[in-house]
Enzyme design. Structure first.
Site, PDB file in Angstrom:
ATOM      1  N   GLY A  58      14.020  -7.704  81.839  1.00 58.19           N
ATOM      2  CA  GLY A  58      14.658  -7.991  80.559  1.00 58.19           C
ATOM      3  C   GLY A  58      16.137  -7.705  80.490  1.00 58.19           C
ATOM      4  O   GLY A  58      16.749  -7.887  79.439  1.00 58.19           O
TER       5      GLY A  58
ATOM      6  N   ASN B  95      11.914 -15.196  82.147  1.00 61.22           N
ATOM      7  CA  ASN B  95      11.363 -15.115  80.805  1.00 61.22           C
ATOM      8  C   ASN B  95      12.482 -14.826  79.802  1.00 61.22           C
ATOM      9  O   ASN B  95      12.858 -15.678  79.004  1.00 61.22           O
ATOM     10  CB  ASN B  95      10.287 -14.017  80.747  1.00 61.22           C
ATOM     11  N   THR B  96      13.066 -13.633  79.902  1.00 60.95           N
ATOM     12  CA  THR B  96      14.046 -13.187  78.911  1.00 60.95           C
ATOM     13  C   THR B  96      15.258 -14.104  78.817  1.00 60.95           C
ATOM     14  O   THR B  96      15.749 -14.383  77.713  1.00 60.95           O
ATOM     15  CB  THR B  96      14.506 -11.756  79.240  1.00 60.95           C
TER      16      THR B  96
ATOM     17  N   LYS C 236      -0.958 -11.768  88.660  1.00 60.62           N
ATOM     18  CA  LYS C 236       0.307 -11.111  88.966  1.00 60.62           C
ATOM     19  C   LYS C 236       0.126  -9.620  88.717  1.00 60.62           C
ATOM     20  O   LYS C 236      -0.174  -9.205  87.601  1.00 60.62           O
ATOM     21  CB  LYS C 236       1.439 -11.658  88.093  1.00 60.62           C
TER      22      LYS C 236
ATOM     23  N   ALA D  29      12.281 -10.896  87.540  1.00 60.49           N
ATOM     24  CA  ALA D  29      12.911  -9.875  86.697  1.00 60.49           C
ATOM     25  C   ALA D  29      14.425  -9.806  86.891  1.00 60.49           C
ATOM     26  O   ALA D  29      14.921  -9.714  88.010  1.00 60.49           O
ATOM     27  CB  ALA D  29      12.306  -8.491  86.945  1.00 60.49           C
ATOM     28  N   GLY D  30      15.133  -9.874  85.781  1.00 65.32           N
ATOM     29  CA  GLY D  30      16.574  -9.685  85.785  1.00 65.32           C
ATOM     30  C   GLY D  30      17.412 -10.936  85.912  1.00 65.32           C
ATOM     31  O   GLY D  30      18.627 -10.893  85.704  1.00 65.32           O
TER      32      GLY D  30
END
Length: 256
Positions: A157, A205-206, A96, A183-184
């Site tokens: 994040g 992830n976050t 990635k 992301a997000g």
């Protein structure tokens, strides 16, 4: 749905959920993977350099494909070097690409991402570039040999959801490659929305790592992604911009 596979670089996956591992404590990684049903998990090589990679790999089920990232790279040369190190460390051919010079908003450098994608694709890597959603950049990444496109939904994040929704839709409609929203994504409902749009997969992830119950949230994301994919395949109902359409007949009910 059984034959609905996610195909990346010739490899087939049943799950359309890619799990990031960057914010997890080691003892929660395995539980998160198992409850999410994920078959791909990202891995920052920086965690390997600190000596933690053996521990991380011990906690990741053996049937899960590793997706090392180039986190920390500020230009194409650094990204290529990190990717080569990941391959030499036994992490495989998936990579990635993350090239980020902006330290405040952590936005990817699309130009350097294109350069690194082209270089690594020529070396036989299966390249998944993280990018700011732009159709022209997506076309360049495709032409450079990317196996998929990974546009951001909102800053890394932030858990703010798909702020770039309309631009991601354009990429999905115009680029004949898997589009993975990255992301997000902060809630299962947002992951479901991404899949309803036609995204091939979602990475998170976050949202999971900061949840009160990580395994339960991982499972919620799994179900949301499956629901969104099924909705997309079924064909979403029409939208009426003006007026209304009765769901029941308005005539005939007074006839004798």
């Amino acid at each position: 749905m059984e034959n609905d596979k996610l195909i990346l670089g010739g490899h087939e996956f049943n799950s359309r959920f890619i799990l990031g591992s960057g914010k997890y404590s080691l003892d929660l990684i395995k539980a998160a993977v198992e409850n999410a049903g994920a078959e791909i998990i990202t891995l920052a090589l920086r965690r390997a350099v600190t000596g933690k990679v053996a521990n991380i790999l011990d906690y990741i089920p053996k049937n899960v494909t590793l997706l090392p990232n180039t986190s920390g790279a500020r230009n194409a040369d650094e990204a290529v070097r990190i990717a080569r190190l990941a391959r030499e460390a036994g992490c495989g051919d998936f990579i990635k690409i993350e090239v980020i010079r902006d330290s405040k908003y952590l936005l990817p450098d699309n130009y350097e991402t294109i350069k690194s994608t082209e270089a690594l694709a020529k070396e036989g890597f299966i390249v998944l570039p993280y990018m700011y959603p732009d159709l022209n950049v997506a076309r360049s990444l495709r032409d450079a040999g990317a196996a998929a496109i990974m546009p951001l939904g909102s800053p890394i994040g932030s858990n703010k959801g798909i702020a770039t929704k309309e631009f991601i839709k354009i990429i999905i409609n115009e680029i004949d490659l898997p589009v993975i929203v990255d992301a997000g994504i902060g809630r299962p409902s947002q992951a479901c929305e991404a899949m309803e749009m036609g995204a091939a997969a979602v990475m998170s992830n976050t949202a999971i790592a900061t949840a009160g119950d990580i395994p339960m949230m991982a499972n919620a994301f799994k179900k949301a992604i499956e629901a969104g994919r099924q909705a997309y395949l079924s064909g979403l109902g029409r939208v009426i911009e003006n007026g209304a359409s009765a769901s029941s007949p308005l005539t005939g009910f007074l006839e004798s």
